[in-house]
Write an enzyme that holds these catalytic residues in place. Structure first.
Site, short mmCIF file in Angstrom:
data_model
loop_
_atom_site.label_atom_id
_atom_site.label_comp_id
_atom_site.label_asym_id
_atom_site.label_seq_id
_atom_site.Cartn_x
_atom_site.Cartn_y
_atom_site.Cartn_z
N ARG A 98 0.86 -1.18 0.00
CA ARG A 98 0.00 0.00 0.00
C ARG A 98 0.90 1.23 0.00
NH1 ARG A 98 -2.97 3.19 4.79
NH2 ARG A 98 -4.31 4.50 3.52
N ASP A 156 -3.23 4.60 -3.03
CA ASP A 156 -4.54 5.05 -2.53
C ASP A 156 -5.17 6.10 -3.44
OD1 ASP A 156 -4.56 3.45 -0.32
OD2 ASP A 156 -4.70 5.07 1.13
N ASN A 219 -11.65 5.55 11.70
CA ASN A 219 -11.03 6.70 12.33
C ASN A 219 -10.77 7.77 11.28
OD1 ASN A 219 -9.90 8.06 14.63
ND2 ASN A 219 -7.89 7.71 13.74
N ASP A 291 -13.15 7.27 19.55
CA ASP A 291 -13.72 5.95 19.30
C ASP A 291 -15.24 6.04 19.31
OD1 ASP A 291 -14.71 3.24 19.63
OD2 ASP A 291 -12.67 2.67 20.18
N GLY A 340 -14.65 0.49 9.88
CA GLY A 340 -14.97 0.03 11.22
C GLY A 340 -16.28 0.57 11.76
N VAL A 341 -16.55 1.86 11.53
CA VAL A 341 -17.81 2.47 11.97
C VAL A 341 -18.93 2.08 11.01
CG1 VAL A 341 -19.02 4.64 12.41
CG2 VAL A 341 -16.63 4.38 13.11
N GLU A 395 -9.22 -4.18 1.43
CA GLU A 395 -8.13 -3.55 0.69
C GLU A 395 -7.00 -4.53 0.42
OE1 GLU A 395 -7.29 0.67 2.10
OE2 GLU A 395 -8.58 -0.07 3.72
#
EC number: 2.7.2.1
Length: 412
Positions: A98, A156, A219, A291, A340-341, A395
């Site tokens: 990456r 990216d 994040n 978080d 994640g969220v 990814e």
């Protein structure tokens, strides 16, 4: 082909070993042998492993730098203890890396040679916090495996190189773009590409038939408008600081505030930028944490006002971007959540979708609640004109596949 995927940071190394080839890609049957991460490189490093049998392990090792970390990793994944079935370093056929920033030079993933290394070095001024570590990861893999094992750089920014000029330019004097390449580059491109690919697989739609808004919410957060398989706009800009409210990043902000805050607080421009990157966003508004899990608990169980405010700002900004991208594309088939969220916070998904009924998006509350922990699927109601989906990003798999395509069978 056995491919080692690396994501090198300043003191971290995320990794995965993927077995893939043309047949496996066509059938979506790539095999993930092992994955994990190494943290606190430069001291007593903490290594987290997920082994082929599904078990997890943690261990420590004194790894003085990234080169030592990669050398340890290569030795471990080719040992009997790892359970991968790989027994020699030669069993690793290629390495996919990456790389955060490819500038305007790299529109696709490329096999690394001296020219590519020079190109990555030239973009360091555009990504000084990331590209130097990505370069060191390439150098460390070369040292561990030798020059005969091909390395591939996956950028990216590459996916967003299809943005039209009117979307990627800033309304500042045009010569600044010509002289300094000041423009929107966008980030999380590999993630957005992964989400779009998986969405097409799940729905059976061709590239030319898909208009979606993808939301990578972790994040770091970004939105992307994808039409006919191409990125036509994205929320992150010249740097990852622009766009959505994030864990510690402010996202969109009036540029004049930088001087104003600096003067009022006695901060230099770099100090103000550091504040916007690492002390803002959810953390800055709540004063508690970046978080989302903890913020939801504080807001729902302890009725913390600033925790609730941070969540509302996060969702409002995301909803605004979705609405603007629906306008840019003349509508869409779906809003797709990942990260994640995005994958694990049904309440956040519901709040973002709440104001989009005008566009035909209506959610099924039970379906939404059920989609957590890596589950994928649609959570809009049957027949909704605008669908809502959860599609976990992958990814590392995309990096492995790009690596295979870049080097072909000749490396085995």
């Amino acid at each position: 082909m056995n491919i080692l995927v690396l994501n090198a940071g300043s003191a971290t190394l995320k990794f995965q070993v993927v077995v893939t080839d043309a047949q496996r890609i066509a059938a979506d049957q790539d095999e993930k042998l092992i994955r994990g991460q190494i943290e606190r490189i430069g001291g007593e490093s903490v290594i987290t492993l997920r082994l082929p049998d599904g078990s997890s392990r943690k261990r420590t090792a004194a790894l003085r730098d990234l080169r030592a970390a990669v050398d340890w990793l290569v030795g471990f994944v080719t040992s009997a203890e790892s359970g991968t079935g790989l027994s020699a370093r030669a069993d690793l056929h290629a390495v996919g890396h990456r790389v955060v920033h490819g500038g305007e030079q790299f529109r696709n993933s490329v096999r690394v040679d001296d020219g590519v290394l020079r190109g990555i070095e030239e973009t360091i001024e555009l990504a000084p916090l990331h590209n130097p570590h990505n370069l060191r990861g390439i150098e460390a893999a070369r040292a561990a495996l030798g020059d005969g094992v091909p390395q591939v750089a996956v950028f990216d920014t590459a996916f967003h190189q299809t943005l039209p000029e009117h979307a990627y330019l800033y309304a500042i004097p045009y010569p600044l773009y010509r002289r300094h390449k000041v423009r929107r580059y966008g980030f999380h491109g590999t993630s957005h590409r992964s989400i779009a690919y998986r969405f097409r697989k799940l729905t059976g739609r061709a590239k030319a038939d898909v208009r979606i808004v993808t939301l990578h919410l972790g994040n770091g957060c970004s939105a992307c408008a994808i039409k006919d398989g191409q990125s036509i706009d994205t929320s992150m800009g010249f740097t990852p600081l622009e766009g959505l409210v994030m864990g510690t990043r402010a996202g969109d902000i009036d540029a004049a505030l930088l001087d104003y805050i600096g003067a009022k607080e006695g901060l230099s421009p770099p100090q103000v930028e550091a504040m916007l990157n690492s002390q803002s966003g959810l953390l800055g508004i709540s004063g508690l944490t970046n978080d989302m899990r903890d913020l939801l608990a504080e807001a729902n169980e302890l009725r913390d006002r600033r925790a609730r405010l941070a969540i509302e700002m996060f969702c409002y900004r995301a909803r605004k971007y979705v609405g603007s991208y629906l306008a840019a594309m003349g509508g869409a088939d779906a809003v797709v959540f990942a990260g994640g969220v995005g994958e694990n916070a049904p309440e956040v998904r519901a709040l973002i979708c709440e104001g989009l009924q005008w566009a035909g998006l209506h959610i099924d509350a039970d379906r939404n609640q059920a989609l957590v922990g890596g589950q994928e699927g649609r959570f809009s109601t049957e027949g909704a004109a605008l669908e809502a989906w959860v599609v976990p990003t992958d990814e590392e798999l995309l990096i492995a596949r790009d690596t295979y395509r870049a080097v072909g069978d000749g490396a085995v």
